[in-house]
Design an enzyme around this catalytic site. Structure first.
Site, mmCIF file in Angstrom:
data_model
loop_
_atom_site.group_PDB
_atom_site.id
_atom_site.type_symbol
_atom_site.label_atom_id
_atom_site.label_comp_id
_atom_site.label_asym_id
_atom_site.label_seq_id
_atom_site.Cartn_x
_atom_site.Cartn_y
_atom_site.Cartn_z
ATOM 1 C CE1 TYR A 138 35.926 45.876 37.721
ATOM 2 C CE2 TYR A 138 34.321 44.353 38.190
ATOM 3 C CZ TYR A 138 35.365 45.014 38.360
ATOM 4 O OH TYR A 138 36.386 44.409 39.355
ATOM 5 C CB ILE A 168 38.218 42.767 48.453
ATOM 6 C CG1 ILE A 168 38.687 41.567 47.292
ATOM 7 C CG2 ILE A 168 39.390 42.537 49.365
ATOM 8 C CD1 ILE A 168 38.690 40.367 47.696
HETATM 9 P P1 NAD Z 1 39.877 50.978 43.639
HETATM 10 O O1 NAD Z 1 38.526 51.420 42.877
HETATM 11 O O2 NAD Z 1 39.659 50.950 45.190
HETATM 12 O O3 NAD Z 1 41.140 51.106 43.065
HETATM 13 C C1 NAD Z 1 41.647 51.438 41.598
HETATM 14 C C2 NAD Z 1 42.824 52.467 41.584
HETATM 15 O O4 NAD Z 1 42.925 52.762 40.268
HETATM 16 C C3 NAD Z 1 42.492 53.829 42.284
HETATM 17 O O5 NAD Z 1 43.434 54.274 43.034
HETATM 18 C C4 NAD Z 1 42.373 54.861 41.024
HETATM 19 O O6 NAD Z 1 42.852 56.192 41.384
HETATM 20 C C5 NAD Z 1 43.242 54.144 40.238
HETATM 21 N N1 NAD Z 1 43.134 54.285 38.931
HETATM 22 C C6 NAD Z 1 41.634 54.548 37.982
HETATM 23 N N2 NAD Z 1 41.988 54.844 36.776
HETATM 24 C C7 NAD Z 1 43.317 55.055 36.708
HETATM 25 C C8 NAD Z 1 44.118 55.224 35.388
HETATM 26 N N3 NAD Z 1 43.653 55.570 34.423
HETATM 27 N N4 NAD Z 1 45.538 55.243 35.511
HETATM 28 C C9 NAD Z 1 46.270 54.827 36.814
HETATM 29 N N5 NAD Z 1 45.385 54.459 37.970
HETATM 30 C C10 NAD Z 1 43.890 54.755 37.903
HETATM 31 O O7 NAD Z 1 40.113 49.282 43.275
HETATM 32 P P2 NAD Z 1 40.472 48.030 43.911
HETATM 33 O O8 NAD Z 1 39.351 47.523 44.643
HETATM 34 O O9 NAD Z 1 41.713 48.489 44.535
HETATM 35 O O10 NAD Z 1 40.618 47.084 42.718
HETATM 36 C C11 NAD Z 1 42.057 46.832 42.446
HETATM 37 C C12 NAD Z 1 41.709 45.548 41.040
HETATM 38 O O11 NAD Z 1 40.945 44.688 41.643
HETATM 39 C C13 NAD Z 1 40.907 46.173 40.176
HETATM 40 O O12 NAD Z 1 41.133 45.655 38.913
HETATM 41 C C14 NAD Z 1 39.422 45.534 40.515
HETATM 42 O O13 NAD Z 1 38.846 45.479 39.375
HETATM 43 C C15 NAD Z 1 39.781 44.422 41.046
HETATM 44 N N6 NAD Z 1 39.052 43.576 41.960
HETATM 45 C C16 NAD Z 1 38.528 43.982 43.164
HETATM 46 C C17 NAD Z 1 37.626 43.788 43.977
HETATM 47 C C18 NAD Z 1 37.242 44.270 45.229
HETATM 48 O O14 NAD Z 1 36.162 44.028 45.819
HETATM 49 N N7 NAD Z 1 37.854 45.362 45.674
HETATM 50 C C19 NAD Z 1 37.004 42.575 43.337
HETATM 51 C C20 NAD Z 1 37.080 41.981 42.247
HETATM 52 C C21 NAD Z 1 38.252 42.616 41.432
HETATM 53 N N1 SER Z 2 33.963 44.061 44.115
HETATM 54 C C1 SER Z 2 34.164 44.385 42.904
HETATM 55 C C2 SER Z 2 32.972 45.472 42.541
HETATM 56 O O1 SER Z 2 31.766 45.186 43.415
HETATM 57 C C3 SER Z 2 33.933 43.068 42.048
HETATM 58 O O2 SER Z 2 34.841 43.045 41.093
HETATM 59 O O3 SER Z 2 32.806 46.026 41.402
#
Ligand code: NAD
Ligand code: SER
Length: 307
Positions: A138, A168
């Site tokens: 990742y 988050i």
């Molecule tokens: P999540 O896993 O909750 O949601 C990801 C979404 O992407 C899901 O709804 C899934 O169905 C969709 N998905 C997966 N594969 C797919 C594909 N091939 N085509 C289309 N959709 C697809 O993730 P999140 O927490 O909402 O994170 C969103 C973004 O923010 C990501 O890039 C993640 O890396 C980044 N991020 C999140 C956090 C966190 O704490 N949530 C922290 C750092 C970065």
């Molecule tokens: N919250 C995310 C994870 O744990 C960080 O990008 O994967």
């Protein structure tokens, strides 16, 4: 006219970002997409696997898209279980978005992560620019993604902007397979009157942020005048840091009988390579980023909303 496409819109962040963008720009301005439909969807939706470049282009064309918030990804914990899938979705998906952005002159938001750092980076107050050798698939996909964003900005003028989100925490949606997921799960258990078994060690301190601040950071960065944006890889942003023990102790102020046990699994190894705290001075200086909610206020808000 502005028309936004959100990929991966039904995930933890997309669910809340969609509401915020629809409130700001109007429901019809925001088209959401994901792998599966949702019954309760009130606005425009398209099924979109981000690996399907042809369908992505059809959607951009059909709806006259002007901006993409590219949230579709495989997160850290699932990524370590399914490395090839994580690489494919996170890398090919981003390249599909950047290519269509180049061809249709679209603006792009790409979320990077604290996972872009690794064990060789300074762990405390990790600076904007430092050694970056991520140790998870990742994290490797995020640092490569940041570099691709920079490349498309420099070579093709694509207005792509990015932040490195910490973990988050929000009451509105459930996390989707990351290492920081415990910090949401623990609230659901506490409010339901159950004990919680934590998959990280009690002293595994990580940078975190409440959902409201993360969404505001995203929108403020996208709204900032281009001349204020010098970083086209990704900006460090920060709010607070805590360990599972510190979080449990704060929750116990509301639920004195709440019990947490610790059974670290493979996710501890991931957390071991991530920063404990982040220096976000560059974002503060350039586009006036500032977190709004403290650790204590976040805990209070999570509990009252989930109750
Ligand atoms: P999540 O896993 O909750 O949601 C990801 C979404 O992407 C899901 O709804 C899934 O169905 C969709 N998905 C997966 N594969 C797919 C594909 N091939 N085509 C289309 N959709 C697809 O993730 P999140 O927490 O909402 O994170 C969103 C973004 O923010 C990501 O890039 C993640 O890396 C980044 N991020 C999140 C956090 C966190 O704490 N949530 C922290 C750092 C970065
Ligand atoms: N919250 C995310 C994870 O744990 C960080 O990008 O994967």
């Amino acid at each position: 006219m502005k028309k936004i496409l959100i990929t991966g819109a039904y995930g933890q962040i997309g669910t809340v970002l969609t509401s915020a963008l629809r409130e700001k720009y109007g429901t019809d301005t925001v088209l959401v997409s994901d792998l599966h439909p949702k019954e309760e969807e009130k606005g425009q939706f398209e099924l979109l696997d981000i690996l399907d470049d042809k369908r992505l282009r059809e959607i951009v064309d059909q709806y006259d898209i002007t901006e993409i918030y590219h949230l579709a990804a495989v997160l850290s914990a699932v990524g370590e279980q399914r490395p090839r899938l994580a690489w494919k979705v996170n890398m090919e998906g981003l390249l599909n978005v950047l290519e269509v952005a180049k061809d249709y002159d679209l603006r792009v938001f790409f979320p990077s992560s604290i996972a872009a750092f690794g064990g060789a980076s300074p762990r405390e107050m990790t600076p904007q620019d430092t050694v970056m050798q991520p140790e998870t698939v990742y994290g490797i996909s995020k640092i490569a993604g940041e570099s691709w964003c920079h490349y498309y900005y420099e070579n093709f003028g694509v207005d792509v902007r990015s932040v490195r989100y910490p973990g988050i925490i929000g009451y509105q949606s459930l996390p989707g397979g990351g290492t920081t997921d415990y910090a949401v799960d623990i609230f659901h258990k506490a409010v339901a009157g159950n004990d919680y078994e934590c998959f990280l060690k009690e002293d595994a301190t990580l940078p975190m942020m409440c959902m409201g601040d993360a969404i505001r950071a995203t929108i403020e960065l996208m709204d900032a005048p281009a001349e204020q944006i010098s970083v086209r890889t990704s900006y460090n942003i920060a709010a607070f840091s805590f360990s599972p023990l510190e979080l449990a102790t704060e929750i116990q102020k509301y639920f004195p009988d709440f019990k947490v046990t610790y059974k670290p699994d493979f996710r501890q190894k991931i957390a071991d390579t991530w920063p404990e705290s982040i220096d976000d001075a560059v974002a503060r200086k350039e586009w006036n980023w500032k977190p709004g909610i403290s650790f204590e206020a976040m805990v209070k808000s999570m509990i009252s909303h989930l109750q």
